[in-house]
Enzyme design. Sequence first.
Site, PDB file in Angstrom:
ATOM      1  CB  CYS A   1      -0.793   0.480   1.337  1.00 12.12           C
ATOM      2  SG  CYS A   1      -1.752   1.519   1.240  1.00 12.12           S
TER       3      CYS A   1
ATOM      4  CB  CYS B   1      -3.164   4.139   5.878  1.00 10.61           C
ATOM      5  SG  CYS B   1      -4.683   3.398   6.769  1.00 10.61           S
TER       6      CYS B   1
ATOM      7  CE1 TYR C   1     -24.087  -7.197  23.151  1.00 12.71           C
ATOM      8  CE2 TYR C   1     -24.149  -9.341  23.973  1.00 12.71           C
ATOM      9  CZ  TYR C   1     -24.397  -7.964  24.070  1.00 12.71           C
ATOM     10  OH  TYR C   1     -23.312  -7.656  25.514  1.00 12.71           O
TER      11      TYR C   1
ATOM     12  CD  GLU D   1     -28.020  -6.259  16.465  1.00  8.91           C
ATOM     13  OE1 GLU D   1     -26.631  -7.237  16.110  1.00  8.91           O
ATOM     14  OE2 GLU D   1     -27.898  -4.839  16.393  1.00  8.91           O
TER      15      GLU D   1
ATOM     16  CG  ASP E   1     -20.242 -12.245  17.454  1.00  6.69           C
ATOM     17  OD1 ASP E   1     -19.266 -11.569  17.801  1.00  6.69           O
ATOM     18  OD2 ASP E   1     -20.708 -12.315  16.403  1.00  6.69           O
TER      19      ASP E   1
ATOM     20  CB  CYS F   1     -13.910  -8.879  17.360  1.00  9.40           C
ATOM     21  SG  CYS F   1     -15.185  -7.831  17.610  1.00  9.40           S
TER      22      CYS F   1
HETATM   23  C1  LIG Z   1     -19.757  -8.586  16.264  1.00 14.33           C
HETATM   24  S1  LIG Z   1     -21.225  -8.185  15.985  1.00 14.33           S
HETATM   25  C2  LIG Z   1     -22.083 -10.131  15.864  1.00 14.33           C
HETATM   26  C3  LIG Z   1     -23.013 -10.181  14.873  1.00 14.33           C
HETATM   27  C4  LIG Z   1     -23.622 -11.375  14.949  1.00 14.33           C
HETATM   28  N1  LIG Z   1     -22.665 -12.397  15.338  1.00 14.33           N
HETATM   29  C5  LIG Z   1     -22.286 -12.082  13.026  1.00 14.33           C
HETATM   30  O1  LIG Z   1     -21.367 -12.307  13.539  1.00 14.33           O
HETATM   31  O2  LIG Z   1     -23.008 -11.864  12.148  1.00 14.33           O
HETATM   32  C6  LIG Z   1     -21.930  -7.159  17.189  1.00 14.33           C
HETATM   33  C7  LIG Z   1     -23.924  -7.003  17.720  1.00 14.33           C
HETATM   34  O3  LIG Z   1     -24.047  -6.064  18.210  1.00 14.33           O
HETATM   35  C8  LIG Z   1     -25.500  -5.706  18.167  1.00 14.33           C
HETATM   36  N2  LIG Z   1     -25.338  -4.907  19.654  1.00 14.33           N
HETATM   37  C9  LIG Z   1     -24.292  -3.904  19.677  1.00 14.33           C
HETATM   38  N3  LIG Z   1     -24.427  -3.108  21.213  1.00 14.33           N
HETATM   39  C10 LIG Z   1     -25.552  -3.963  21.022  1.00 14.33           C
HETATM   40  C11 LIG Z   1     -26.450  -3.816  22.441  1.00 14.33           C
HETATM   41  N4  LIG Z   1     -25.910  -3.353  23.295  1.00 14.33           N
HETATM   42  N5  LIG Z   1     -27.367  -4.984  22.864  1.00 14.33           N
HETATM   43  C12 LIG Z   1     -27.487  -5.786  21.385  1.00 14.33           C
HETATM   44  N6  LIG Z   1     -27.434  -6.185  20.320  1.00 14.33           N
HETATM   45  C13 LIG Z   1     -26.103  -4.915  20.501  1.00 14.33           C
HETATM   46  C14 LIG Z   1     -24.717  -4.719  16.974  1.00 14.33           C
HETATM   47  O4  LIG Z   1     -25.088  -3.657  16.276  1.00 14.33           O
HETATM   48  C15 LIG Z   1     -23.674  -5.822  16.024  1.00 14.33           C
HETATM   49  O5  LIG Z   1     -24.832  -6.806  15.010  1.00 14.33           O
END
Ligand SMILES: C[S@@+](CC[C@H](N)C(=O)[O-])C[C@H]1O[C@@H](n2cnc3c(N)ncnc32)[C@H](O)[C@@H]1O
Length: 495
Positions: A97, A103, A349, A370, A421, A448
């Site tokens: 890059c 960056c 989540y 979610e 998650d 993550c």
């Molecule tokens: C790391 S992603 C995981 C999504 C899913 N498990 C996937 O693998 O596609 C985290 C998710 O948590 C949601 N999120 C964030 N804060 C939240 C909350 N307080 N309560 C419920 N969901 C939440 C986000 O919108 C996002 O979709």
Amino acid sequence: VTTTTPSDRAPGEVFDGTGPRKPRRGDEFECDVLGLDARGAPRGRVGVHRVEFEGRATGALPGARVRGVVTSRRRAELSARVLEVVTASPHAVPPRCAHVRDCGGCRFQDLAYDVQLEELARNARARLAPLAPFGCEPGPVLGVRDPWRYRNKMDFTFAARRWREQDDDGRHPDFALGLHASGHHEKALDVRACHLQGEVGDRILSLARSLALEHGLRPWDLAHHTGFLRHLVVRRSEASDEWLVYVVTSHEDEPRFETWWRALLAAEPRITTLVHGPTSRVSGVALGDEDRVLFGPGHVREALGSATFRVSARSFFQTNSAQAQRLLDVVRAFALGERAVGGTLLDLYCGAGLFSIALAPAFERVVGVELVEAAVLDARANAEANGVRHAHFEVADAAAWLVQQTQDGAAHAPFDVAIVDPPRAGVHESVVRALALAGPPRLVYVACHLESAARDLAPLLDGSLGVPYRLERSALVDLFPHTPHLEGVFALVRP
Ligand SMILES: C[S@@+](CC[C@H](N)C(=O)[O-])C[C@H]1O[C@@H](n2cnc3c(N)ncnc32)[C@H](O)[C@@H]1O
């Protein structure tokens, strides 16, 4: 911290860590680079002294020998600056890059990918140290086949202040479209090509910029809260070759905007959806207050295994589609263990329903929770499209929802397996307490951010919240090559 002045040194003296003399600020030394920290800064050792270098230095990679200068000392720990690379690392590779210096996104790209994985595994062990007493020994990191052009979504920023790069040609000082320069939130690098996204993404980026300049659309000025264009999110599905463009602006009505987006669509017919999200928010989140689909169906169609997923502009989907399959395989194995088909799965989540839908055949009932409504609408549509009739999705804050389920002190949340998650920040402590109370026999935490996972899981393992869970296994998956980010998956079981 020692603040001895450099003048205390004998002329020409090179500190080598042997002998009784303590190192001082200004001492020069040579050492091998033994590893990198999470920011990409090298680590080494001189005699008994551990050396932490300040920041990233080009070519200072594991296996290189560098000359450094001590900047401070705290007991046996030295802080230092790299002066030069004396011997190049055998693991060095040419960076791809043009923006690599400024960056900060792909900061490991000049290190061979297999060595990146070793470094990630080493760093992960340190980041997961709080879980070591519970037997957490994740093995090697599961790497990708192709570490370039792997992202299915990129968030670019429009900025009225352009970061000046070393080979700057002085173009448009007050217009940039790209990524924030490392550590400089108010300025953006004018990114010409990003090797993390598909080539069509580079073309969309370049067209969005040139058409904005041609039509006189101003970028957002973070300091003065003026300007119109704020973010350009480019999302693709390799499975269906669809491209979604999400444009976030500071207000809704701008006469030249329609001319701009129509010209963009005409110039790049591979764009299948264009969504507009105006926002009056001052903060720099790439989200409109409300979205309007200006063109196309409003989503792209992803595919993983035999399941398909529609993903709209606001919904989360794993950003590395190829490696998402690998992550899914790990989550499936950890969630199912040896158990027979049946019972209830809680997918906390759940985003657009990836885990819920992929694992639905192994359960009688699936509940997904979610916060983002658009993601829940996607999850419901995805369940229907995949013939999953026993999944139920709710728009709710995970903490409030789970606490509600476990209210009155009764462990009556009937979940056999819970997948959790959360975003990088991890979960609120009320979620940890509610999980302990609900006590699903099997709990899979997908992280993550490993430090968040270590913090959230320790109380479930140490018995401080009732019957302790046992950490059955863990895995590390690289979803983000060339970056320090790493996905961890942890299977906890309750006797
Ligand atoms: C790391 S992603 C995981 C999504 C899913 N498990 C996937 O693998 O596609 C985290 C998710 O948590 C949601 N999120 C964030 N804060 C939240 C909350 N307080 N309560 C419920 N969901 C939440 C986000 O919108 C996002 O979709």
